[in-house]
Design an enzyme around this catalytic site. Structure first.
Site, PDB file in Angstrom:
ATOM      1  CD  GLU A  53      -1.287  -2.349   2.115  1.00 14.55           C
ATOM      2  OE1 GLU A  53      -2.068  -3.010   2.823  1.00 14.55           O
ATOM      3  OE2 GLU A  53      -0.058  -2.589   2.040  1.00 14.55           O
ATOM      4  CB  CYS A  80      -0.349  -4.352   8.596  1.00 16.78           C
ATOM      5  SG  CYS A  80       0.665  -2.919   8.200  1.00 16.78           S
ATOM      6  CB  CYS A  89      -0.651  -0.407   5.414  1.00 16.43           C
ATOM      7  SG  CYS A  89       1.002  -1.016   5.030  1.00 16.43           S
ATOM      8  NE  ARG A 189      17.157 -27.697  -4.059  1.00 16.44           N
ATOM      9  CZ  ARG A 189      18.218 -28.442  -4.331  1.00 16.44           C
ATOM     10  NH1 ARG A 189      19.407 -27.856  -4.520  1.00 16.44           N
ATOM     11  NH2 ARG A 189      18.119 -29.751  -4.404  1.00 16.44           N
ATOM     12  CB  THR A 201      18.606 -38.577   0.841  1.00 16.47           C
ATOM     13  OG1 THR A 201      17.474 -39.422   0.608  1.00 16.47           O
ATOM     14  CG2 THR A 201      18.783 -37.644  -0.346  1.00 16.47           C
ATOM     15  NE  ARG A 212      24.873 -26.788  -6.674  1.00 18.92           N
ATOM     16  CZ  ARG A 212      23.956 -27.592  -6.140  1.00 18.92           C
ATOM     17  NH1 ARG A 212      23.499 -27.350  -4.928  1.00 18.92           N
ATOM     18  NH2 ARG A 212      23.512 -28.632  -6.821  1.00 18.92           N
ATOM     19  CD  GLU A 287      14.947 -31.115  -3.167  1.00 16.64           C
ATOM     20  OE1 GLU A 287      15.909 -31.815  -3.520  1.00 16.64           O
ATOM     21  OE2 GLU A 287      14.692 -30.005  -3.674  1.00 16.64           O
ATOM     22  CB  SER A 295       7.478 -40.323   7.566  1.00 18.77           C
ATOM     23  OG  SER A 295       8.191 -39.167   7.157  1.00 18.77           O
TER      24      SER A 295
END
Length: 358
Positions: A53, A80, A89, A189, A201, A212, A287, A295
């Site tokens: 705003e 807000c 705001c 990411r 993993t 990257r 991942e 799970s």
């Protein structure tokens, strides 16, 4: 009116420009309109900076500033009402004597929750709510999930062969996703708060879990290592991004790595999500591997899933996760030689809206 929707759609487009930069704040866009002419636009660029705003009002040209009291602001989230990194705001809109404010979503944050609307109305500003609220909730699904469910928005991601394997039977590293898919993953990411893998993993793939291939912020890296068996040379322990090691041995912090002691019983996931909530992490990408993914699936603790299927096949190997319970496919596309399928949990109240930026 149809024109109202057009202006709110524009505000949503602007809000999406903040993707990856505003957390733990929401993405917000604002458009100021006078007699069917946009005289100001703005969005929340990054956490700690001006809100949408304010940027919208500051965007109004000097020659048009006298029109503000006769104008309508379209904003994707309730202005807000509290002092945080910036002043409220809602009080600025009252001070500028904006005639009307049209809002897509009320703010679920406990320090707002309608108080911004109250300030506007008390200041003589006309207020309308609920315009494209489903679209707004989808755009800010991470923020809404965080405040309404008191946990991060959980995204599952894996790559599988055409016959449904994640890796060879010996667990050795086997590249499935192509270069275009990998670039997309690195972009994701930068847009999420944290990323997580299991011990196997981390040991077999030795992933760095950084972005990257895309410019942006690095997510918090999380690895499960129950008895602290991972070698210190593992890439997760480098200085490219902060790392949490969830274990049952010790609580300590050294060299940018935080070791968090949590019991690995039935409450492991709940306790981990609570730690992330306390640290204001709005989202978490899981991942792999299969055991960790399953799970979360079994617990029903997932909101979105991205599954890449490459052209390769394996005679045997580690099977991909089981059936996604309560899932609905919302997206399918080809990326190079890979196929990407995206699913949402049907128990998630933030329903996918076509045309809204991802």
């Amino acid at each position: 009116m149809e024109s109202d929707k057009i202006y709110m759609q524009r505000a949503l487009q602007l809000a999406a420009k903040g993707s990856g930069f505003t957390a733990p704040n929401p993405m917000v866009g604002a458009v100021l309109v006078h007699e069917d002419r946009i005289i100001g636009e703005g969005w929340h660029h990054k956490y700690g900076g001006n809100h949408a705003e304010i940027n919208c009002l500051n965007n109004v040209a000097n020659v048009d500033r006298e029109l503000i009291p006769q104008s309508t602001m379209y904003v994707t989230l309730e202005p807000c009402a509290h002092y945080g990194q910036t002043p409220p705001c809602a009080t600025r809109l009252v001070a500028e004597k904006v005639k009307k404010v049209v809002i897509a979503n009320t703010d679920p944050f406990e320090k707002v929750q309608g108080r911004g609307i109250e300030i506007l109305k008390a200041g003589g500003v006309e207020v309308a709510t609920g315009l494209l609220d489903n679209e707004g909730a989808w755009l800010n699904r991470r923020f809404f999930c965080f405040h309404q469910n008191k946990r991060p928005y959980i995204i599952l991601k894996w790559a599988q062969t055409v016959n449904g394997f994640l890796a060879p039977a010996d667990g050795s590293r086997f590249q499935i996703a192509g270069p275009a898919s990998m670039e997309l993953v690195h972009k994701w990411r930068t847009e999420e708060s944290a990323i997580m893998v299991g011990t196997n993993t981390a040991r077999s793939d030795n992933p760095e879990l950084t972005a990257r291939l895309w410019q942006g912020k690095q997510p918090l890296r999380i690895v499960l290592d129950r008895t602290l068996t991972l070698p210190s040379t593992n890439k997760l322990f480098n200085d490219k991004a902060p790392t949490w090691v969830i274990n049952e041995v010790i609580d300590k912090e050294e060299n940018g790595v935080k070791f968090i002691k949590i019991n690995f019983g039935n409450s492991l996931i709940a306790n981990l999500l609570n730690e992330l909530f306390k640290e204001k992490k709005l989202s978490l990408i899981i991942e792999g591997g299969t055991q960790l993914l399953n799970s979360f699936i079994t617990a029903g603790l997932w909101d979105e899933a991205h599954i890449f299927t490459g052209p390769q096949s394996l005679g045997s190997g580690i099977a991909s996760p089981g059936h996604l319970i309560n899932s609905q496919q919302i997206f399918e596309t080809k990326i190079g030689e890979d196929r990407l399928n995206t699913f949402v949990n049907t128990n998630n109240p933030y329903k996918y809206q076509k045309g809204v930026p991802q």
